[in-house]
Scaffold this motif. Structure first.
Motif, PDB file in Angstrom:
ATOM      1  N   LEU A 190       0.858  -1.183   0.000  1.00  0.00           N
ATOM      2  CA  LEU A 190       0.000   0.000   0.000  1.00  0.00           C
ATOM      3  C   LEU A 190       0.890   1.228   0.000  1.00  0.00           C
ATOM      4  N   GLU A 191       0.574   2.223  -0.822  1.00  0.00           N
ATOM      5  CA  GLU A 191       1.333   3.459  -0.751  1.00  0.00           C
ATOM      6  C   GLU A 191       0.507   4.636  -1.243  1.00  0.00           C
ATOM      7  N   GLN A 192       1.024   5.840  -0.961  1.00  0.00           N
ATOM      8  CA  GLN A 192       0.326   7.053  -1.347  1.00  0.00           C
ATOM      9  C   GLN A 192       0.691   7.470  -2.764  1.00  0.00           C
ATOM     10  N   ASP A 193      -0.265   8.053  -3.446  1.00  0.00           N
ATOM     11  CA  ASP A 193       0.029   8.635  -4.748  1.00  0.00           C
ATOM     12  C   ASP A 193       0.488  10.065  -4.515  1.00  0.00           C
ATOM     13  N   SER A 194       1.169  10.656  -5.493  1.00  0.00           N
ATOM     14  CA  SER A 194       1.606  12.044  -5.357  1.00  0.00           C
ATOM     15  C   SER A 194       0.624  12.939  -6.103  1.00  0.00           C
ATOM     16  N   GLY A 195       0.799  14.240  -5.967  1.00  0.00           N
ATOM     17  CA  GLY A 195      -0.043  15.166  -6.703  1.00  0.00           C
ATOM     18  C   GLY A 195       0.382  15.224  -8.163  1.00  0.00           C
ATOM     19  N   LYS A 196      -0.169  16.161  -8.896  1.00  0.00           N
ATOM     20  CA  LYS A 196       0.187  16.294 -10.315  1.00  0.00           C
ATOM     21  C   LYS A 196       0.857  17.621 -10.565  1.00  0.00           C
ATOM     22  N   GLY A 214      -2.088  11.593  -2.038  1.00  0.00           N
ATOM     23  CA  GLY A 214      -2.639  10.811  -0.934  1.00  0.00           C
ATOM     24  C   GLY A 214      -3.622   9.742  -1.364  1.00  0.00           C
ATOM     25  N   VAL A 215      -3.965   9.694  -2.646  1.00  0.00           N
ATOM     26  CA  VAL A 215      -4.862   8.621  -3.109  1.00  0.00           C
ATOM     27  C   VAL A 215      -4.152   7.284  -2.894  1.00  0.00           C
ATOM     28  N   GLY A 216      -4.903   6.254  -2.509  1.00  0.00           N
ATOM     29  CA  GLY A 216      -4.288   4.957  -2.232  1.00  0.00           C
ATOM     30  C   GLY A 216      -3.846   4.262  -3.501  1.00  0.00           C
TER      31      GLY A 216
END
Lengths: 557, 149
Positions: A190-196, A214-216
Motif C-alpha cells: 500500500l502506498e500514497q500517490d503524489s499530486g500532479k 494521498g490517493v491509495g
C-alpha cells in the motif's frame, strides 16, 4: 555498414526475432510512432499475431531478455489512503485536498479500511501470502507535488508477498494456439500517490494540483519471469481484468489508474544476467509491448556493437517510438527509508485468530474477505468453455471487452440458437460493428433481445443468413422496429413452399441450356451461376444451399 | 520530543554506521569498555556523509553549528555498540505495540482550496505555483503535454 542480424528468443515460445534489417514484426529499422498509430481496431496489444523469423545462422549467438514489472494501480475507494478527502479523476484543482494531504503541520495519517481490504483481496486473488503484520515506511525525496517531502509506503514488510499471476499468450500464427504462463508476484504494498505537476513553459513555472496527493495505490511487483513485450502486455492485461473483476481498481491506463514501469536486461542464455535499465512512462496498453521490445532491441544492438548498458532510468517517447534516457544530473537517488513514526503495525486476522469482543469495524478478517471474493476472470473463462463448449480464445475475446460477456449471456438467455452461433454473431458481427463506430457495448443500438429474436428467426430457418445480416444492419441503423417486423416489411422470409422452388429451378434450367451443358461438362463455377439465377428469381428469399440441393437433384435425374 | 530524536538518529546514524561498517570499523569494537568515539572521527565521517545528505535532506552540513547536533547524535548512537544485541531485534518504532485505528471509507474533508491556497505565496487559477529549484529526475516522467523540459 551492413546492419547486423540481431536475434533474441522468447524461450518459452521458442521464437527467434530478427532485429534491425531482418523480417521482424517491428518492420525495418527503428520502429516509429507513425507505423503503430496507423493501425486501428487493435483492442489489446496481446492480440497481435506473431511472425516467425529464420533460425540462427552458424556463429550467431542467441539473446535472451529478462523483463520485470512494477505496477501501480489506483485503489477504487471513496476517500484517500490516510485522509478523508475524496478520490475523483476530474475536479477543480486542489478542491479534493485536506490539511493532511497538503502536509500542514499538526495533521496525522489515519488508515482507510477499504484500502486495506482492497490490498488483501488483490493479494488473495494473486495467491499471495498475506502478512498478518505489515509495516509502513517513509520514502524521502523532494518534488513540488509531494508536499510532505516523503511518501508513506511499505518497503520493509508489505501486506502481501509470494504470489503468482497466470496469463495466456498465443504461440504460432493463429490466435487459437494459446499457452498459459505464470509470473511470480514478489509483493503487493500500500502506498500514497503524489499530486500532479503541470509545466507551464510560457511562464517558466510549474503548477501543482494536489487532488491526487494521498490517493491509495497498490504497488504490485512482478518477478523478472517474462522475456518479451508481448508476455508483459498479456500479464498486464490479465492483471487489469482481475483488478476490475475484484473491484479493487478500475485499472484504466488512459486515466492513469494503472501505471507500469519495466526493468529490462539482456544476456546470452547460460551466462549471467545483464545490466538492467528501468523504463518508465509505459502508460499506454497499445505501446507497452512495443516499448519493451524496442528497449530489448536497443540493448542487443548496443552490446553487439561493443557498447555497454548503463544502469539508468529511461522514458518511452511515444512520438519517436523509442526509449530515451532521463536526465541524471544528481546521481543515484537515496530515499533514506525510515519507519513511519505515526503509524503502528497493521495487524490482520483470520477466523481463528479474531480477538474476542473486538469492534468489527476495527478488525479485518482475511477468511471473510476470501469467502466474499468475486469470480476471477480465469474461472469465468473456464466456465464458458465448459458450459458452452466454447473455444478458449473466444472466452478470452468475450472477457476482453467491457460488458460483452453480459451481452452474450443475455442473448443466450432469450434465444434457442446454438451457443456456437451466438458466439460467432457476438464476436464477429456485433463486435465488428462496435469497433467500426468506436462504441462501447453499453452504447450499442442493438439490444440483446433484438439479437436473440434475430437469431431465433435464423435458427428456425425462417430467413437466410445473408438476410439476417441485412436485418442486423437495419437494426443497427434505425431503432423502434423488431427483427420480425423488418423481415416482414422487406419480405426477407425464406420461401417455405418447396413445390414453388422446384418449379422455379426447373424453369431456370430450361431457359439456360448453355449453362446446364457447362455444368454437365464439369465446370465447377457454372452451378453457382444457376444458383444466382434462381436466387434472383426468388427475390433473394431462398436459401442458396437448398437451391443447390434442388438443382443438383434435378440435374442428375 | 523523543520520537523526533529517534527519527534523527535512525536517519543519520544508519548512514553513518553503514559507512563505518564498510570501512571495517565494526571489527575494532567488541564491547564492554563503553567506547567513546572521538569528536574528530565523527566529524570526519560527517564531512563525507554530509556531502551526500545535504541535497537529499536539504540540510546544512557546512557550518560548525549545523553539525553539532548530528555529531552528538552519532556519538550517542555509537554507545549502543557497547550493548550486546545478539538475537535482539531493534525497536524501529515506539508505536510497536500500538493499535492501528481504521477509518471508514467516507468523504469527510476537502473542499477548502481557498484556505489552502492562502498558504502559497503565488498561485495561478487555483493551482499552487511550485517554488523555483531543481526538478529531481525521477519525476520527469510525469510531464503533461504542455512541457518540453
Amino acid at each position: 555498414m551492413a546492419t547486423p542480424m540481431l536475434r533474441w528468443c522468447c524461450p518459452g515460445r521458442r521464437w527467434i526475432f530478427a532485429g534491425i534489417g531482418g523480417g521482424s514484426r517491428h518492420g525495418r529499422g527503428v520502429p516509429t510512432g507513425s507505423t503503430s498509430s496507423g493501425k486501428r481496431g487493435q483492442s489489446s496489444v496481446a492480440q497481435q499475431p506473431l511472425i516467425t523469423a529464420q533460425k540462427p545462422r552458424k556463429g550467431e549467438r542467441e539473446w535472451a531478455a529478462v523483463v520485470g514489472l512494477e505496477i501501480h494501480a489506483q485503489i477504487a475507494s471513496n476517500s484517500k489512503l490516510f485522509s478523508g478527502s475524496q478520490v475523483d479523476f476530474a475536479a477543480p484543482p486542489n478542491s479534493l485536498v485536506s490539511f493532511f494531504d497538503a502536509s500542514l503541520p499538526g495533521t496525522l495519517p489515519v488508515l482507510n479500511r477499504r484500502c486495506v481490504e482492497a490490498a488483501v483481496m488483490t493479494g488473495l486473488a494473486l495467491d499471495c501470502h498475506i502478512n498478518r503484520k505489515s509495516l509502513f515506511d517513509r520514502k524521502h525525496y523532494f518534488y513540488a507535488d509531494l508536499p510532505a517531502g516523503y511518501q508513506i509506503t511499505q518497503q520493509r514488510l508489505p501486506i502481501a508477498v509470494n504470489g503468482s499471476l497466470a496469463y495466456s499468450v498465443c504461440v504460432g500464427q493463429r490466435w487459437s494456439q494459446m499457452v498459459t504462463r505464470t509470473v511470480g508476484v514478489k509483493q503487493i504494498q500500500l502506498e500514497q500517490d503524489s499530486g500532479k505537476s503541470l509545466h507551464d513553459n510560457l511562464r517558466s513555472q510549474t503548477l501543482i494540483d494536489l487532488n491526487r496527493a494521498g490517493v491509495g495505490l497498490l504497488e504490485v511487483v512482478l518477478e523478472p519471469d517474462m522475456s518479451c513485450g508481448e508476455e508483459a502486455a498479456a500479464a498486464i492485461r490479465e492483471l487489469q481484468l482481475i483488478l476490475q473483476a475484484l473491484g479493487t481498481s478500475q485499472a484504466n491506463m488512459a486515466e492513469g489508474q494503472l501505471r507500469v514501469d519495466a526493468n529490462i536486461s539482456v544476456h546470452h542464455p547460460g551466462e549471467p544476467l545483464g545490466v538492467r535499465t528501468e523504463v518508465k512512462n509505459l502508460n499506454s496498453a497499445r505501446f507497452l509491448a512495443k516499448a519493451i521490445d524496442y528497449e530489448i532491441q536497443r540493448q542487443i544492438s548496443e552490446l553487439e556493437n561493443g557498447g555497454k548498458i548503463l544502469n539508468e532510468t529511461r522514458s518511452f517517447d511515444y512520438k519517436l517510438g523509442c526509449t530515451v534516457p532521463m536526465r541524471d544530473k544528481e546521481g543515484k537517488q537515496d530515499y533514506r527509508f525510515m519507519p513511519e513514526p505515526n503509524l503502528p503495525p497493521l495487524l490482520l486476522y483470520d477466523s481463528g485468530s479474531l480477538p474476542t469482543g473486538a469492534d468489527p469495524q476495527q478488525v479485518i478478517d482475511i477468511d471473510q474477505l476470501r469467502e466474499q471474493l468475486p469470480e476471477l476472470p480465469r474461472v469465468t473463462r473456464e466456465k464458458l468453455v465448459r458450459q458452452y463448449g466454447m473455444r478458449p480464445e473466444h472466452s478470452f475475446a468475450l472477457l476482453n471487452e467491457v460488458g460483452l460477456l453480459e451481452f452474450f449471456q443475455n442473448v443466450m438467455k432469450e434465444t434457442r440458437a446454438e451457443p456456437k452461433k451466438v458466439t460467432s454473431w457476438v464476436l464477429n458481427t456485433f463486435l465488428g460493428f462496435l469497433k467500426q463506430q468506436n462504441l462501447a457495448v453499453s452504447e450499442s443500438p442493438v439490444t440483446p433481445s433484438a439479437l436473440a429474436e434475430l437469431l431465433d428467426l435464423l435458427d428456425r430457418k425462417a430467413i437466410s443468413s445473408s438476410a439476417a445480416k441485412q436485418v442486423f444492419e437495419e437494426l443497427w441503423r434505425s431503432k423502434g422496429k423488431t427483427p420480425a417486423q423488418m423481415v416482414a416489411e422487406k419480405q426477407l422470409e425464406l420461401m417455405q413452399d418447396a413445390e414453388a422452388l422446384e418449379l422455379l429451378c426447373r424453369s431456370t434450367l430450361e431457359t439456360h441450356p448453355q449453362v446446364v451443358t457447362d455444368v454437365k461438362k464439369g465446370n465447377p463455377r457454372a452451378i453457382n451461376k444457376l444458383i444466382g439465377l434462381v436466387r434472383r428469381a426468388t427475390l433473394g428469399r431462398a436459401d442458396p444451399t437448398v437451391i443447390k440441393e434442388v438443382l443438383e437433384r434435378q440435374l442428375s435425374s | 520530543m523523543q520520537e523526533i530524536y529517534w527519527g534523527v538518529i535512525s536517519g543519520t546514524s544508519q548512514v553513518w554506521l553503514g559507512l563505518w561498517a564498510l570501512a571495517g570499523g565494526r571489527r575494532g569494537f567488541t564491547s564492554k569498555a563503553g567506547p567513546r568515539v572521538e569528536a574528530g572521527a565523527s566529524r570526519r565521517v560527517l564531512k563525507g556523509v554530509g556531502q551526500i545528505l545535504e541535497p537529499l535532506a536539504l540540510a546544512d552540513f557546512g557550518s560548525g553549528g549545523a553539525v553539532a547536533r548530528p555529531e552528538k547524535a552519532i556519538a550517542f548512537a555509537y554507545r549502543l555498540c557497547a550493548v550486546a544485541t545478539d538475537r535482539v531485534g531493534p525497536v524501529r518504532s515506539v508505536l510497536e505495540d500500538g493499535c492501528l485505528c481504521l477509518r471508514s471509507d467516507n468523504v469527510v474533508e476537502g473542499n477548502c482550496a481557498e484556505e489552502l491556497l492562502q498558504n502559497s505565496r503565488r498561485d495561478v487559477e487555483e493551482y499552487f505555483v511550485a517554488p523555483p529549484g531543481r526538478i529531481s529526475w525521477p519525476k520527469l516522467d510525469e510531464k503533461e503535454p504542455l512541457s518540453h523540459c
